[in-house]
Every structure is written in structure tokens, then in C-alpha cells.
Design a protein around this motif. Structure first.
Motif, PDB file in Angstrom:
ATOM      1  N   ASN A   1      -5.009  -0.917 -19.598  1.00  0.00           N
ATOM      2  CA  ASN A   1      -4.556  -1.268 -18.256  1.00  0.00           C
ATOM      3  C   ASN A   1      -4.306  -2.759 -18.064  1.00  0.00           C
ATOM      4  O   ASN A   1      -3.823  -3.177 -17.012  1.00  0.00           O
ATOM      5  N   MET A   2      -4.627  -3.553 -19.090  1.00  0.00           N
ATOM      6  CA  MET A   2      -4.389  -4.989 -18.982  1.00  0.00           C
ATOM      7  C   MET A   2      -2.887  -5.271 -19.077  1.00  0.00           C
ATOM      8  O   MET A   2      -2.179  -4.650 -19.871  1.00  0.00           O
ATOM      9  N   PRO A   3      -2.409  -6.197 -18.273  1.00  0.00           N
ATOM     10  CA  PRO A   3      -0.989  -6.545 -18.390  1.00  0.00           C
ATOM     11  C   PRO A   3      -0.733  -7.286 -19.704  1.00  0.00           C
ATOM     12  O   PRO A   3      -1.630  -7.922 -20.245  1.00  0.00           O
ATOM     13  N   PRO A   4       0.489  -7.188 -20.207  1.00  0.00           N
ATOM     14  CA  PRO A   4       0.786  -7.911 -21.449  1.00  0.00           C
ATOM     15  C   PRO A   4       0.709  -9.422 -21.236  1.00  0.00           C
ATOM     16  O   PRO A   4       0.972  -9.917 -20.149  1.00  0.00           O
ATOM     17  N   ASN A   5       0.354 -10.119 -22.277  1.00  0.00           N
ATOM     18  CA  ASN A   5       0.283 -11.571 -22.236  1.00  0.00           C
ATOM     19  C   ASN A   5       1.660 -12.102 -22.657  1.00  0.00           C
ATOM     20  O   ASN A   5       2.044 -11.956 -23.814  1.00  0.00           O
ATOM     21  N   PRO A   6       2.374 -12.705 -21.748  1.00  0.00           N
ATOM     22  CA  PRO A   6       3.721 -13.194 -22.094  1.00  0.00           C
ATOM     23  C   PRO A   6       3.733 -14.168 -23.265  1.00  0.00           C
ATOM     24  O   PRO A   6       4.711 -14.252 -23.997  1.00  0.00           O
TER      25      PRO A   6
ATOM     26  N   ARG B   1       7.173 -12.270 -28.521  1.00  0.00           N
ATOM     27  CA  ARG B   1       8.292 -13.053 -29.032  1.00  0.00           C
ATOM     28  C   ARG B   1       9.511 -12.154 -29.103  1.00  0.00           C
ATOM     29  O   ARG B   1       9.444 -11.063 -29.697  1.00  0.00           O
ATOM     30  N   PRO B   2      10.596 -12.550 -28.532  1.00  0.00           N
ATOM     31  CA  PRO B   2      11.796 -11.710 -28.583  1.00  0.00           C
ATOM     32  C   PRO B   2      12.335 -11.613 -30.014  1.00  0.00           C
ATOM     33  O   PRO B   2      12.147 -12.515 -30.834  1.00  0.00           O
ATOM     34  N   ALA B   3      12.960 -10.492 -30.289  1.00  0.00           N
ATOM     35  CA  ALA B   3      13.552 -10.283 -31.614  1.00  0.00           C
ATOM     36  C   ALA B   3      14.598 -11.347 -31.891  1.00  0.00           C
ATOM     37  O   ALA B   3      15.305 -11.796 -31.001  1.00  0.00           O
ATOM     38  N   GLN B   4      14.695 -11.736 -33.170  1.00  0.00           N
ATOM     39  CA  GLN B   4      15.665 -12.763 -33.547  1.00  0.00           C
ATOM     40  C   GLN B   4      16.640 -12.254 -34.595  1.00  0.00           C
ATOM     41  O   GLN B   4      17.160 -13.025 -35.382  1.00  0.00           O
ATOM     42  N   GLY B   5      16.838 -10.975 -34.614  1.00  0.00           N
ATOM     43  CA  GLY B   5      17.766 -10.410 -35.577  1.00  0.00           C
ATOM     44  C   GLY B   5      17.403  -8.970 -35.882  1.00  0.00           C
ATOM     45  O   GLY B   5      16.533  -8.382 -35.253  1.00  0.00           O
ATOM     46  N   SER B   6      18.060  -8.429 -36.855  1.00  0.00           N
ATOM     47  CA  SER B   6      17.858  -7.040 -37.225  1.00  0.00           C
ATOM     48  C   SER B   6      16.737  -6.919 -38.250  1.00  0.00           C
ATOM     49  O   SER B   6      16.745  -7.599 -39.285  1.00  0.00           O
ATOM     50  N   LEU B   7      15.778  -6.046 -37.976  1.00  0.00           N
ATOM     51  CA  LEU B   7      14.701  -5.806 -38.930  1.00  0.00           C
ATOM     52  C   LEU B   7      15.264  -5.230 -40.229  1.00  0.00           C
ATOM     53  O   LEU B   7      14.856  -5.625 -41.323  1.00  0.00           O
TER      54      LEU B   7
END
Length: 113
Positions: A55-60, A64-70
Motif C-alpha cells: 500500500n506504500m506509494p512508489p518512491n519517484p 528510472r524511465p526506460a532509455q531504449g529497447s530491452l
């Protein structure tokens, strides 16, 4: 550890009846009940902790946003010239067989089969 508890006559008779039905002593019956209650309480506390974490909110700061294709990153990854896929698959098959044997032995020991 030995403990002494006082039970009502009605409850003591019930404990003796249950113990007799299971062919164990009343002390052993009560000990098993207390053990099960403690395990259940610990599991309940663990479930509460997990629910709190969920129930804890995510820690911003930890996102880290994706930086390309896995897929592209994996395809472009370094090759290991010493990696032997056939040997790895044989070893992994051995690991899976050992895990299966352990699980089977546990099932037999615990009366599941």
C-alpha cells in the motif's frame, strides 16, 4: 520448558478427549495447539507487513524511465567466447532433476505422496 495452565473442567475434558482421539498426551495436544497458534499469528503479522508495503506509494526517486529497447540491449550485449550452451543446458537439467528429487523426497516425508 514446562508451563502450567489452568483450564475449566469442561475445557480440560475437551482437551483430554481430543488428545485421546489422536493417541497423544493432553500436554502434547496443547503444545501442538499453542505452536499452531503462534505460527498463525506470525503469518498474520507477515501478511500485515506485506499489505503495508504493497500500500506504500512508489518512491519517484527509485523510478528510472526506460532509455531504449530491452531486446536491443540484450542482443547488443557482450558475447562470452567461453560460454558453452550445451554444457550449460546439461548442468541446468541436472539442477532441475535434483530439485525434483528433493521435492519428491519432501512430499514423501510429509505424507503428500
Amino acid at each position: 520448558m514446562t508451563m502450567q495452565i489452568s483450564l475449566s473442567d469442561e475445557l480440560a475434558a475437551y482437551v483430554q478427549s481430543c488428545a485421546k482421539a489422536r493417541a497423544i498426551s493432553p500436554d502434547q495436544f496443547v503444545s501442538e495447539l499453542v505452536t499452531q497458534a503462534i505460527i498463525a499469528e506470525e503469518a498474520f503479522q507477515l501478511e500485515k507487513l506485506v499489505a503495508q508495503i504493497q500500500n506504500m506509494p512508489p518512491n519517484p526517486a527509485s523510478i528510472r524511465p526506460a532509455q531504449g529497447s530491452l531486446l536491443e540491449a540484450l542482443r547488443a550485449g557482450p558475447d562470452d567466447p567461453h560460454f558453452d550452451q550445451d554444457a550449460w543446458q546439461r548442468e541446468w537439467a541436472n539442477v532441475e532433476a535434483e530439485l525434483k528429487a528433493i521435492t519428491r523426497a519432501n512430499d514423501i516425508t510429509e505424507g503428500r505422496g
